[in-house]
Design a protein around this motif. Structure first.
Motif, PDB file in Angstrom:
ATOM      1  N   GLN A 174      81.999  53.454  46.817  1.00  0.00           N
ATOM      2  CA  GLN A 174      82.075  52.526  47.940  1.00  0.00           C
ATOM      3  C   GLN A 174      80.691  52.407  48.587  1.00  0.00           C
ATOM      4  O   GLN A 174      80.114  53.396  48.999  1.00  0.00           O
ATOM      5  CB  GLN A 174      83.096  53.027  48.976  1.00  0.00           C
ATOM      6  CG  GLN A 174      84.514  53.117  48.438  1.00  0.00           C
ATOM      7  CD  GLN A 174      85.123  51.761  48.148  1.00  0.00           C
ATOM      8  OE1 GLN A 174      84.921  50.829  48.885  1.00  0.00           O
ATOM      9  NE2 GLN A 174      85.874  51.654  47.077  1.00  0.00           N
ATOM     10  N   LYS A 175      80.183  51.186  48.667  1.00  0.00           N
ATOM     11  CA  LYS A 175      78.868  50.951  49.258  1.00  0.00           C
ATOM     12  C   LYS A 175      78.948  49.755  50.196  1.00  0.00           C
ATOM     13  O   LYS A 175      79.347  48.663  49.808  1.00  0.00           O
ATOM     14  CB  LYS A 175      77.830  50.698  48.161  1.00  0.00           C
ATOM     15  CG  LYS A 175      76.417  50.581  48.688  1.00  0.00           C
ATOM     16  CD  LYS A 175      75.444  50.393  47.552  1.00  0.00           C
ATOM     17  CE  LYS A 175      74.015  50.254  48.074  1.00  0.00           C
ATOM     18  NZ  LYS A 175      73.046  50.060  46.981  1.00  0.00           N
ATOM     19  N   THR A 176      78.570  49.986  51.458  1.00  0.00           N
ATOM     20  CA  THR A 176      78.644  48.915  52.454  1.00  0.00           C
ATOM     21  C   THR A 176      77.628  47.821  52.134  1.00  0.00           C
ATOM     22  O   THR A 176      76.481  48.102  51.793  1.00  0.00           O
ATOM     23  CB  THR A 176      78.375  49.484  53.856  1.00  0.00           C
ATOM     24  OG1 THR A 176      79.343  50.505  54.131  1.00  0.00           O
ATOM     25  CG2 THR A 176      78.471  48.404  54.902  1.00  0.00           C
TER      26      THR A 176
ATOM     27  N   TYR B 157      76.010  44.069  53.610  1.00  0.00           N
ATOM     28  CA  TYR B 157      75.853  43.198  54.780  1.00  0.00           C
ATOM     29  C   TYR B 157      75.507  41.789  54.302  1.00  0.00           C
ATOM     30  O   TYR B 157      74.571  41.596  53.533  1.00  0.00           O
ATOM     31  CB  TYR B 157      74.762  43.729  55.709  1.00  0.00           C
ATOM     32  CG  TYR B 157      75.102  45.081  56.291  1.00  0.00           C
ATOM     33  CD1 TYR B 157      75.943  45.184  57.398  1.00  0.00           C
ATOM     34  CD2 TYR B 157      74.605  46.245  55.720  1.00  0.00           C
ATOM     35  CE1 TYR B 157      76.273  46.421  57.925  1.00  0.00           C
ATOM     36  CE2 TYR B 157      74.930  47.475  56.244  1.00  0.00           C
ATOM     37  CZ  TYR B 157      75.757  47.572  57.345  1.00  0.00           C
ATOM     38  OH  TYR B 157      76.092  48.795  57.862  1.00  0.00           O
TER      39      TYR B 157
ATOM     40  N   GLU C 143      80.156  42.677  57.659  1.00  0.00           N
ATOM     41  CA  GLU C 143      80.042  44.010  57.056  1.00  0.00           C
ATOM     42  C   GLU C 143      81.182  44.169  56.055  1.00  0.00           C
ATOM     43  O   GLU C 143      82.357  44.165  56.423  1.00  0.00           O
ATOM     44  CB  GLU C 143      80.115  45.094  58.129  1.00  0.00           C
ATOM     45  CG  GLU C 143      79.874  46.503  57.585  1.00  0.00           C
ATOM     46  CD  GLU C 143      79.893  47.551  58.681  1.00  0.00           C
ATOM     47  OE1 GLU C 143      80.532  48.592  58.487  1.00  0.00           O
ATOM     48  OE2 GLU C 143      79.273  47.296  59.753  1.00  0.00           O
TER      49      GLU C 143
ATOM     50  N   PRO D 282      82.963  46.227  52.627  1.00  0.00           N
ATOM     51  CA  PRO D 282      83.021  47.574  52.050  1.00  0.00           C
ATOM     52  C   PRO D 282      82.517  47.696  50.617  1.00  0.00           C
ATOM     53  O   PRO D 282      82.013  48.730  50.220  1.00  0.00           O
ATOM     54  CB  PRO D 282      84.504  47.948  52.134  1.00  0.00           C
ATOM     55  CG  PRO D 282      85.215  46.638  52.150  1.00  0.00           C
ATOM     56  CD  PRO D 282      84.315  45.694  52.880  1.00  0.00           C
ATOM     57  N   ASN D 283      82.664  46.636  49.809  1.00  0.00           N
ATOM     58  CA  ASN D 283      82.244  46.742  48.403  1.00  0.00           C
ATOM     59  C   ASN D 283      81.998  45.349  47.801  1.00  0.00           C
ATOM     60  O   ASN D 283      82.253  44.321  48.440  1.00  0.00           O
ATOM     61  CB  ASN D 283      83.292  47.501  47.565  1.00  0.00           C
ATOM     62  CG  ASN D 283      84.677  46.922  47.721  1.00  0.00           C
ATOM     63  OD1 ASN D 283      84.883  45.735  47.524  1.00  0.00           O
ATOM     64  ND2 ASN D 283      85.630  47.769  48.102  1.00  0.00           N
TER      65      ASN D 283
ATOM     66  N   THR E 168      85.022  44.770  57.289  1.00  0.00           N
ATOM     67  CA  THR E 168      85.173  45.928  58.180  1.00  0.00           C
ATOM     68  C   THR E 168      84.603  45.697  59.571  1.00  0.00           C
ATOM     69  O   THR E 168      85.019  46.350  60.528  1.00  0.00           O
ATOM     70  CB  THR E 168      84.497  47.169  57.563  1.00  0.00           C
ATOM     71  OG1 THR E 168      83.134  46.857  57.253  1.00  0.00           O
ATOM     72  CG2 THR E 168      85.210  47.587  56.283  1.00  0.00           C
TER      73      THR E 168
END
Length: 201
Positions: free
Chosen positions: A100-102, A104, A131, A133-134, A191
């Motif tokens: 999991q990598k945020t 933007y 924002e 999550p993936n 998110t």
């Protein structure tokens, strides 16, 4: 007298022969017991050598048993340690694409007239960052961007100057935009909503 001496010597010889025969029998019995694993009986005249054998054998058995326990314990510890190391290696070898990598994502600028009462004219200029999550959710957002922009435009045009006053007003705006974008998405969720720029004039 001579006859008595001869008889005495014969009896002595006989006694010695019997003693030798007894010793030989005892040795044979001891050897047989040793071969079968039993404790050897003590032989008369050999107590110093043979009498200590059972005690020595017991000590050897205790030492061997202790070594076996230590080795088994060490082996178990080794198995546990190797399992822990293997688990940590498996953890390190996780596919990077699954992590999991945020992300933007900056949306295009919004410039809308606010719905103020009377003849008061004002507008809102803002740049909104999503924002995510993936990458999977990011793909869904990209595909549905026209619908997301339209939803945001309609809502922002209904805002008034008073709705955007103070941090409480911006927090309400953030919550409303987040609710609207997530109602459009089907597979994932945004998110958070971030304001990269916001100007009210």
């Amino acid at each position: 007298m001579a006859e008595e001496k001869v008889e005495g010597q014969e009896e002595t010889k006989k006694t010695k022969k019997e003693l030798k025969a007894e010793k030989a029998a005892a040795k044979a019995a001891a050897k047989a017991a040793k071969d079968s694993g039993e404790a050897a009986p003590a032989v008369e005249g050999e107590e110093g050598a043979e009498g200590a054998t059972p005690k020595k054998s017991k000590k050897k058995l205790i030492i061997i048993a202790a070594l076996v326990v230590v080795l088994l314990g060490g082996g178990a510890a080794g198995v546990i340690l190797s399992g822990a190391l293997k688990g940590s290696e498996e953890h390190k070898e996780v596919d990077p694409s699954l992590v999991q990598k945020t992300i933007y994502f900056d949306m295009d600028e919004f410039l809308v007239n606010l719905n103020n009462p009377g003849n008061q004219v004002s507008f809102l200029k803002t740049v909104i960052t999503l924002e995510v999550p993936n990458q999977a959710v990011m793909t869904e957002i990209t595909d549905g961007m026209p619908k997301i922009r339209d939803t945001f435009q309609v809502y922002l045009r209904e805002m008034r100057n008073s709705d955007l006053q103070g941090s409480a007003g911006l927090q309400r705006l953030r919550a409303e935009l987040l609710l609207r974008v997530n109602s459009i998405l089907e597979k994932g969720k945004v998110t958070n909503i971030l304001f990269k720029e916001i100007i009210v004039q």
